[in-house]
Enzyme design. Structure first.
Site, mmCIF file in Angstrom:
data_model
loop_
_atom_site.group_PDB
_atom_site.id
_atom_site.type_symbol
_atom_site.label_atom_id
_atom_site.label_comp_id
_atom_site.label_asym_id
_atom_site.label_seq_id
_atom_site.Cartn_x
_atom_site.Cartn_y
_atom_site.Cartn_z
ATOM 1 N N ASN A 9 0.859 -1.199 0.000
ATOM 2 C CA ASN A 9 0.000 0.000 0.000
ATOM 3 C C ASN A 9 0.892 1.244 0.000
ATOM 4 O O ASN A 9 0.889 2.047 0.943
ATOM 5 C CB ASN A 9 -0.923 -0.025 1.212
ATOM 6 C CG ASN A 9 -2.122 0.885 1.042
ATOM 7 O OD1 ASN A 9 -2.220 1.636 0.066
ATOM 8 N ND2 ASN A 9 -3.035 0.847 1.986
ATOM 9 N N HIS A 24 -6.500 2.374 11.901
ATOM 10 C CA HIS A 24 -7.288 1.233 11.435
ATOM 11 C C HIS A 24 -8.450 0.887 12.361
ATOM 12 O O HIS A 24 -9.333 0.132 11.965
ATOM 13 C CB HIS A 24 -6.392 0.001 11.267
ATOM 14 C CG HIS A 24 -5.621 -0.023 9.983
ATOM 15 N ND1 HIS A 24 -4.417 0.633 9.823
ATOM 16 C CD2 HIS A 24 -5.884 -0.611 8.792
ATOM 17 C CE1 HIS A 24 -3.967 0.439 8.594
ATOM 18 N NE2 HIS A 24 -4.824 -0.308 7.944
#
Length: 435
Positions: free
Chosen positions: A307, A338
């Protein structure tokens, strides 16, 4: 295996595919001189609002509110204040929404709404754009809206000044996914003349379509193997290692496929690698570099490549700003960003330790491993170990719940990160004695 079905039937791909024709339309309109800069901002903003309402329904309010509040803060604060306050507001808002998910999953013991999960994903991407933009303003790369509009200006003038920011924050190609595009790059694309705009390469888009199709076929085949075998709750000894590797493989294939689809949407809208950029502005970085991710024997390189736009954002936002323990702070913030589920906290902290061990192990190996057969054997062993450790971390992060985390930690799979922990302690002591 119900969590597998929830994960792989995620509707992000459906909505990203539905937005693809509008991305092509936007790029075509940019080739027309009559399509003004303001019209381009409005097109992206209106498309983002429509996509949010279609995908998120009532939960779209949770995305609109922080975007509007951020625009207000940008229009009223000076460059030295804007980053601290926008960061605090955005992370507080996102954390409250994540706490709502915790309440549903752990207290009510109910499966969360898919649309609410989509909303949280969109909020996380919005946080990236908000903090990236505020850092650009704080560092003087972008002019703050408050600096160019006098206090006695009318409301319409304030809205016109804030329009580029709102369009950037709610732009439909980046609302549900995609590599992080800086505001400078976004503005360069919008303000570029029609002579600088290019039609997306049909060959490049077709190749990405073939890649997505191949990944989806692999995912179906691997999914059948996983569903036919044992799970973490009933695997035996070394069988748990295979279960861990194959299940993590499903997650990785899903991410790769989604990242390539997101990249296609950005390319179709003209925000990809062919987009013109301003001097000094960082170039476009796709999130999926599958070859590097699957062939590297370095956990640190895997971390920087996984990512990629998010890794670069975390490095700028946390790592480069930290005065002590930057690696630990970066992974701790990533766990917070997250959602702070138990598996995420454990997984990201474990990841930080593994990266630190990776640096010491490979530094030691470069000094003592000389012959090429030994180096070849070393690379093969460390490649396998890297892939297994990443699979372990990925399962901890994705499964999230305490019960799944307990099963994973109690399996034979824990041997691989434990070995790196032992090597970290031994090599750290050796390094301290040498110093």
């Amino acid at each position: 295996m119900d969590w597998l079905l929830l994960f792989f039937l995620h509707p992000v791909s459906l909505y990203q595919g539905a937005a693809f024709p509008f991305a092509l339309l936007f790029n075509s309109l940019c080739l027309m001189d009559s399509f003004s800069t303001r019209a381009r901002y409005l097109f992206l903003l209106a498309g983002g609002g429509a996509l949010a309402l279609a995908a998120l329904r009532a939960y779209a309010v949770l995305v609109f509110v922080p975007a509007l509040c951020t625009a207000v803060l940008l229009s009223s604060l000076g460059p030295h204040q804007v980053h601290r306050l926008t960061f605090s507001f955005q992370m507080s808002w996102q954390t409250l929404c994540h706490l709502g998910l915790h309440y549903t999953e752990y207290y009510l013991q109910e499966p969360p709404s898919v649309r609410f999960c989509l909303t949280l994903s969109s909020l996380m991407l919005l946080t990236q754009r908000v903090t990236s933009l505020s850092l650009d303003i704080c560092e003087g790369k972008v002019e703050a809206a408050s600096g160019g509009v006098q206090s006695r200006s009318t409301l319409s003038e304030h809205l016109c000044k804030a329009l580029p920011y709102l369009s950037y924050l709610l732009s439909f190609p980046a609302l549900l996914g995609g590599s992080l595009c800086s505001f400078q790059r976004f503005q360069a694309r919008i303000q570029g003349s029609s002579s600088l705009c290019r039609e997306p390469s049909l060959r490049a888009l077709s190749w990405r379509g073939v890649q997505i199709l191949g990944l989806e076929c692999l995912k179906v085949a691997l999914g059948r193997m996983v569903r036919a075998g044992a799970g973490l709750d009933d695997c035996q000894r070394l069988e748990c290692v295979y279960v861990m590797w194959s299940t993590a493989g499903l997650f990785k294939l899903t991410y790769y496929s989604q990242w390539i689809l997101d990249d296609c949407l950005l390319q179709a809208a003209g925000f990809g690698s062919e987009c013109a950029q301003w001097p000094g502005e960082e170039g476009y970085v796709p999130d999926a570099d599958i070859w590097t991710l699957e062939t590297t024997h370095r956990i640190a390189l895997f971390t920087r490549t996984w990512n990629q736009s998010t890794a670069r954002w975390l490095r700028r936002l946390i790592f480069q700003q930290s005065r002590g323990w930057p690696l630990l702070q970066t992974f701790a913030f990533s766990a917070w960003w997250h959602g702070l589920h138990p598996g995420q906290v454990f997984g990201f902290l474990c990841w930080a330790v593994m990266v630190e061990a990776d640096y010491l192990i490979h530094t030691f190996a470069r000094v003592f491993i000389r012959s090429w057969p030994t180096r070849l054997l070393y690379r093969a062993l460390t490649w396998a170990h890297t892939q297994l450790i990443i699979a372990y971390i990925m399962l901890a992060v994705e499964l999230r719940s305490p019960s799944s985390l307990w099963l994973l930690c109690g399996s034979y799979s824990s041997v691989f990160p434990a070995l790196y922990c032992v090597l970290l302690i031994l090599l750290a002591k050796r390094k301290r004695k040498r110093n």
